[in-house]
Design an enzyme around this catalytic site. Sequence first.
Site, PDB file in Angstrom:
ATOM      1  CE  LYS A 197       5.680   5.529 -14.064  1.00 46.81           C
ATOM      2  NZ  LYS A 197       6.397   4.236 -14.087  1.00 46.81           N
ATOM      3  CE  LYS A 249       2.386   5.055 -11.432  1.00 46.40           C
ATOM      4  NZ  LYS A 249       3.241   3.863 -11.514  1.00 46.40           N
TER       5      LYS A 249
END
Length: 327
Positions: A197, A249
Amino acid sequence: MSFPTHRPRRLRTSPAVRRLVRETHLAPSQLVLPAFVREGITEPVDIGSMPGVRQHTLDSLRRAAVEAAEAGVGGIMLFGIPEVRDAIGSGADDPEGILNVAAAALAAEVGDALVVQTDLCLDEFTDHGHCGVLRADGGVDNDATLERYAAMGVAQARAGATLLGLSGMMDGQVAAVREALDTEGFIDTIIMAYSAKYAGAFYGPFREAVDSQLKGDRRTYQLDPGNAREGVREAIADVEEGADIVMVKPAMPYLDVLADVRATVDVPVWAYQVSGEYAMIEAAAGNGWIDRRGAIQESLLGIRRAGADAILTYWAVEAAGWLREAH
């Protein structure tokens, strides 16, 4: 005149041929709908920077979940927005907290048709907007945060969540939550780790969606956008700690990381098409600059082609409808 021996265009001559030889396929069951549920509202609230996306009441959330199930979408990921926040995010593991109440409602409503998923992070519940408990100097206390995550995980599993999305990027978070779940008998609860992320510029609309209280940034715990190998290392570490699924992400700016993670680990790999990706396409389409449906479909296919086994996308229901039309 010399003619080419190989004629790749033969396999592009008609829609039927192109469908038959297509290498990458996308199905509604590979899409997950992120959804926001807000405490204390009586009607859904539109999110200005994300046209078509709303903060839901419990009733409108139920309707959205039923619509997603009917469209064949694979799952729904819940984000809770509480009325009251504090320094340690007390509402996150409160059985009467909005996220846990919503998880219980959807488990009862659509639990046999959709995988009910809950975001496991403190940022929506803290008055400072960070993903963990803060030290006196203002930095995030990793290990104190793990204790909060463990409590959250048990509360979410008890509420009925099938899958927990560990998005806080704390070191050791998978191991801590897995141990807590197993100790309490929730051995079948799935952990999906947001392993890679990245700290970047694509989360702006999401901050509006969850009424984020964040001041500053999250660069001490989310990944540096320049580091691809580090994303792969994080995914490997999470699998070793017991993650059932790992996540990259955002999606489109990190397709290289997604492909590398997919080639490295042997668990499912998901990607999150985040709010900024959504808002860019909607804004460009709204100005008539691109074909909206074509851009959405191509973006999803590109994420899938890079290696995602499933995609979190705000277009999940709409895209699922198009896919069903095509078949």
